[in-house]
Design a protein around this motif. Structure first.
Motif, PDB file in Angstrom:
ATOM      1  N   VAL A  51      31.182  32.357 -51.034  1.00 58.23           N
ATOM      2  CA  VAL A  51      30.260  31.945 -49.274  1.00 58.23           C
ATOM      3  C   VAL A  51      29.115  32.783 -49.397  1.00 58.23           C
ATOM      4  O   VAL A  51      28.549  33.083 -48.800  1.00 58.23           O
ATOM      5  N   ASP A  52      29.757  34.206 -49.812  1.00 53.06           N
ATOM      6  CA  ASP A  52      28.906  35.073 -49.558  1.00 53.06           C
ATOM      7  C   ASP A  52      28.144  35.149 -50.692  1.00 53.06           C
ATOM      8  O   ASP A  52      26.516  35.754 -50.509  1.00 53.06           O
ATOM      9  N   GLN A  53      27.858  34.618 -52.057  1.00 53.62           N
ATOM     10  CA  GLN A  53      27.557  34.452 -52.739  1.00 53.62           C
ATOM     11  C   GLN A  53      25.890  33.459 -52.476  1.00 53.62           C
ATOM     12  O   GLN A  53      25.132  33.499 -52.887  1.00 53.62           O
ATOM     13  N   LEU A  54      26.164  32.604 -51.861  1.00 52.66           N
ATOM     14  CA  LEU A  54      25.242  31.698 -51.220  1.00 52.66           C
ATOM     15  C   LEU A  54      24.544  31.848 -50.431  1.00 52.66           C
ATOM     16  O   LEU A  54      23.195  31.828 -50.027  1.00 52.66           O
ATOM     17  N   ARG A  55      25.301  33.164 -49.139  1.00 49.78           N
ATOM     18  CA  ARG A  55      24.443  33.691 -48.793  1.00 49.78           C
ATOM     19  C   ARG A  55      22.757  35.127 -48.989  1.00 49.78           C
ATOM     20  O   ARG A  55      21.991  34.276 -48.478  1.00 49.78           O
ATOM     21  N   ARG A  56      23.667  35.000 -50.328  1.00 49.24           N
ATOM     22  CA  ARG A  56      22.242  37.010 -51.199  1.00 49.24           C
ATOM     23  C   ARG A  56      21.669  35.216 -51.831  1.00 49.24           C
ATOM     24  O   ARG A  56      20.388  35.729 -51.403  1.00 49.24           O
ATOM     25  N   LEU A  57      22.095  34.166 -52.425  1.00 48.73           N
ATOM     26  CA  LEU A  57      20.951  33.619 -52.640  1.00 48.73           C
ATOM     27  C   LEU A  57      19.431  32.978 -51.774  1.00 48.73           C
ATOM     28  O   LEU A  57      18.867  32.676 -51.481  1.00 48.73           O
ATOM     29  N   LEU A  58      20.655  32.574 -50.601  1.00 53.47           N
ATOM     30  CA  LEU A  58      19.571  31.845 -49.150  1.00 53.47           C
ATOM     31  C   LEU A  58      18.988  33.167 -48.848  1.00 53.47           C
ATOM     32  O   LEU A  58      17.458  32.920 -48.838  1.00 53.47           O
ATOM     33  N   ALA A  59      19.183  34.449 -48.491  1.00 56.56           N
ATOM     34  CA  ALA A  59      18.361  35.121 -48.170  1.00 56.56           C
ATOM     35  C   ALA A  59      17.040  35.675 -49.304  1.00 56.56           C
ATOM     36  O   ALA A  59      16.381  36.275 -48.729  1.00 56.56           O
ATOM     37  N   ALA A  60      17.409  35.085 -50.434  1.00 54.71           N
ATOM     38  CA  ALA A  60      16.809  35.735 -51.856  1.00 54.71           C
ATOM     39  C   ALA A  60      15.635  34.955 -51.296  1.00 54.71           C
ATOM     40  O   ALA A  60      14.280  35.170 -51.218  1.00 54.71           O
ATOM     41  N   GLY A  61      15.441  34.086 -50.896  1.00 57.83           N
ATOM     42  CA  GLY A  61      14.675  32.947 -50.519  1.00 57.83           C
ATOM     43  C   GLY A  61      14.301  32.346 -52.122  1.00 57.83           C
ATOM     44  O   GLY A  61      14.692  32.667 -53.007  1.00 57.83           O
ATOM     45  N   GLY A  62      12.856  32.194 -52.121  1.00 62.78           N
ATOM     46  CA  GLY A  62      11.697  31.775 -53.334  1.00 62.78           C
ATOM     47  C   GLY A  62      12.542  30.583 -53.896  1.00 62.78           C
ATOM     48  O   GLY A  62      13.363  30.077 -53.533  1.00 62.78           O
ATOM     49  N   ARG A  63      12.895  30.759 -55.482  1.00 64.30           N
ATOM     50  CA  ARG A  63      13.503  30.156 -56.500  1.00 64.30           C
ATOM     51  C   ARG A  63      14.998  30.957 -56.415  1.00 64.30           C
ATOM     52  O   ARG A  63      15.588  29.694 -56.878  1.00 64.30           O
ATOM     53  N   TYR A  64      15.328  31.769 -55.619  1.00 61.24           N
ATOM     54  CA  TYR A  64      17.187  32.363 -56.070  1.00 61.24           C
ATOM     55  C   TYR A  64      17.751  30.931 -54.914  1.00 61.24           C
ATOM     56  O   TYR A  64      18.911  30.062 -55.018  1.00 61.24           O
ATOM     57  N   ALA A  65      17.324  31.091 -53.977  1.00 61.74           N
ATOM     58  CA  ALA A  65      17.389  30.323 -52.717  1.00 61.74           C
ATOM     59  C   ALA A  65      17.740  28.545 -53.261  1.00 61.74           C
ATOM     60  O   ALA A  65      18.149  27.474 -52.656  1.00 61.74           O
ATOM     61  N   ALA A  66      16.333  28.016 -53.500  1.00 61.71           N
ATOM     62  CA  ALA A  66      16.502  26.390 -54.147  1.00 61.71           C
ATOM     63  C   ALA A  66      17.869  26.482 -55.513  1.00 61.71           C
ATOM     64  O   ALA A  66      17.831  25.718 -55.440  1.00 61.71           O
ATOM     65  N   GLN A  67      18.056  27.398 -56.054  1.00 61.31           N
ATOM     66  CA  GLN A  67      19.021  26.188 -56.979  1.00 61.31           C
ATOM     67  C   GLN A  67      20.302  26.548 -56.255  1.00 61.31           C
ATOM     68  O   GLN A  67      20.881  25.535 -56.816  1.00 61.31           O
ATOM     69  N   THR A  68      20.551  26.782 -55.055  1.00 62.62           N
ATOM     70  CA  THR A  68      21.843  25.956 -53.933  1.00 62.62           C
ATOM     71  C   THR A  68      21.595  24.285 -53.810  1.00 62.62           C
ATOM     72  O   THR A  68      22.263  23.492 -53.253  1.00 62.62           O
ATOM     73  N   CYS A  69      19.923  24.285 -53.912  1.00 63.80           N
ATOM     74  CA  CYS A  69      20.062  23.095 -53.336  1.00 63.80           C
ATOM     75  C   CYS A  69      20.260  22.392 -52.027  1.00 63.80           C
ATOM     76  O   CYS A  69      20.726  21.640 -51.216  1.00 63.80           O
ATOM     77  N   LEU A  70      20.662  24.055 -51.267  1.00 64.53           N
ATOM     78  CA  LEU A  70      20.420  23.647 -49.684  1.00 64.53           C
ATOM     79  C   LEU A  70      19.242  23.648 -49.088  1.00 64.53           C
ATOM     80  O   LEU A  70      18.478  24.515 -49.112  1.00 64.53           O
ATOM     81  N   THR A  71      18.901  23.065 -47.843  1.00 64.36           N
ATOM     82  CA  THR A  71      18.007  23.116 -46.901  1.00 64.36           C
ATOM     83  C   THR A  71      17.768  22.166 -45.525  1.00 64.36           C
ATOM     84  O   THR A  71      18.873  21.385 -45.954  1.00 64.36           O
ATOM     85  N   PRO A  72      17.628  22.030 -44.925  1.00 64.33           N
ATOM     86  CA  PRO A  72      16.886  23.482 -44.443  1.00 64.33           C
ATOM     87  C   PRO A  72      18.047  25.322 -44.508  1.00 64.33           C
ATOM     88  O   PRO A  72      18.559  24.551 -44.222  1.00 64.33           O
ATOM     89  N   ILE A  73      17.161  25.559 -45.082  1.00 61.29           N
ATOM     90  CA  ILE A  73      18.253  27.719 -45.324  1.00 61.29           C
ATOM     91  C   ILE A  73      18.564  27.664 -43.873  1.00 61.29           C
ATOM     92  O   ILE A  73      19.599  28.021 -43.945  1.00 61.29           O
ATOM     93  N   ASP A  74      17.860  27.238 -42.605  1.00 58.76           N
ATOM     94  CA  ASP A  74      17.585  28.398 -41.461  1.00 58.76           C
ATOM     95  C   ASP A  74      19.196  27.248 -41.118  1.00 58.76           C
ATOM     96  O   ASP A  74      20.805  27.892 -40.052  1.00 58.76           O
ATOM     97  N   VAL A  75      19.582  25.901 -41.028  1.00 60.13           N
ATOM     98  CA  VAL A  75      20.363  25.470 -40.857  1.00 60.13           C
ATOM     99  C   VAL A  75      22.175  25.545 -42.329  1.00 60.13           C
ATOM    100  O   VAL A  75      23.395  25.808 -40.960  1.00 60.13           O
ATOM    101  N   ALA A  76      21.495  25.706 -43.185  1.00 61.15           N
ATOM    102  CA  ALA A  76      22.461  25.896 -44.174  1.00 61.15           C
ATOM    103  C   ALA A  76      23.662  27.547 -43.718  1.00 61.15           C
ATOM    104  O   ALA A  76      24.890  27.753 -43.204  1.00 61.15           O
ATOM    105  N   LEU A  77      22.343  28.568 -43.228  1.00 59.27           N
ATOM    106  CA  LEU A  77      22.845  30.296 -42.634  1.00 59.27           C
ATOM    107  C   LEU A  77      23.856  30.154 -41.801  1.00 59.27           C
ATOM    108  O   LEU A  77      24.884  30.304 -41.295  1.00 59.27           O
TER     109      LEU A  77
END
Length: 158
Positions: A51-77
C-alpha cells in the motif's frame, strides 16, 4: 455467476472504479468475457508495504503513477488512504472486457517500466478490463478460492 478473488486493497480499488484492469499471468477465459463476475476480497491480511509503495508511486505522479494503471489518481488515493478494506467478502461485480497485453496497457498509460500494480511481476501479462462496476451496499461474507470459482446461489448460502 463466476467470482474472482483479489487481495486487498486491489479488490476495493476495482469496485471504486480506480483499477480499470485486473492483471493476471493468464488470459481471461472466453466464457467470462462480456460476463458479470463477483469481485471477492480475499481473507489475506493487507500488506502495508504494498500500500505504501502504491501511495508513493501515485504521489510521484507522471510516469511513475502511470506504471500502477490506477486512475483517477484522486479516487485511488482516497481508497488507499481510507483503509476500509473488507476481507473474505464479495464487495461488488464487474463485467470482464476483452483482455489486453500488459505491455500495451502500460504504453497507453505512459508507464516508464513494465506495468504492474504490485510486487508480483509475473502477474502483469494480461490486463482484464473491469467494466460496468457495481459496488454492493454491504460486503457479503464468503470464503473464496484461487482462480475463477462459482459464487453460490442464495439457496446454496441458506
Amino acid at each position: 455467476m463466476k467470482a474472482l478473488t483479489l487481495w486487498q486493497p486491489w479488490a476495493s480499488l476495482v469496485v471504486a472504479g480506480a483499477k480499470p484492469y485486473e492483471f493476471r499471468s493468464w488470459r481471461a477465459p472466453r466464457s467470462i468475457i462480456g460476463r458479470r463476475i463477483v469481485i471477492h476480497a480475499s481473507a489475506r491480511k493487507v500488506d502495508g508495504r504494498e500500500v505504501d509503495q502504491l501511495r508513493r508511486l501515485l504521489a510521484a505522479g507522471g510516469r511513475y503513477a502511470a506504471q500502477t494503471c490506477l486512475t483517477p489518481i484522486d479516487v485511488a488515493l482516497a481508497v488507499l488512504n481510507g483503509g476500509d478494506w473488507p476481507l473474505a467478502a464479495g464487495i461488488g461485480t464487474a463485467i470482464v472486457g476483452e483482455p489486453r497485453s500488459g505491455a500495451d496497457i502500460g504504453a497507453d498509460f505512459g508507464a516508464i517500466n513494465a506495468v504492474n500494480d504490485s510486487d508480483r511481476h509475473l502477474h502483469c501479462n494480461w490486463g482484464w478490463p473491469m467494466e460496468n462496476i457495481e459496488l454492493w451496499p454491504e460486503p457479503l461474507a464468503m470464503r473464496g478460492a484461487q482462480g475463477l470459482w462459482t459464487w453460490p446461489t442464495p439457496e446454496q448460502v441458506a
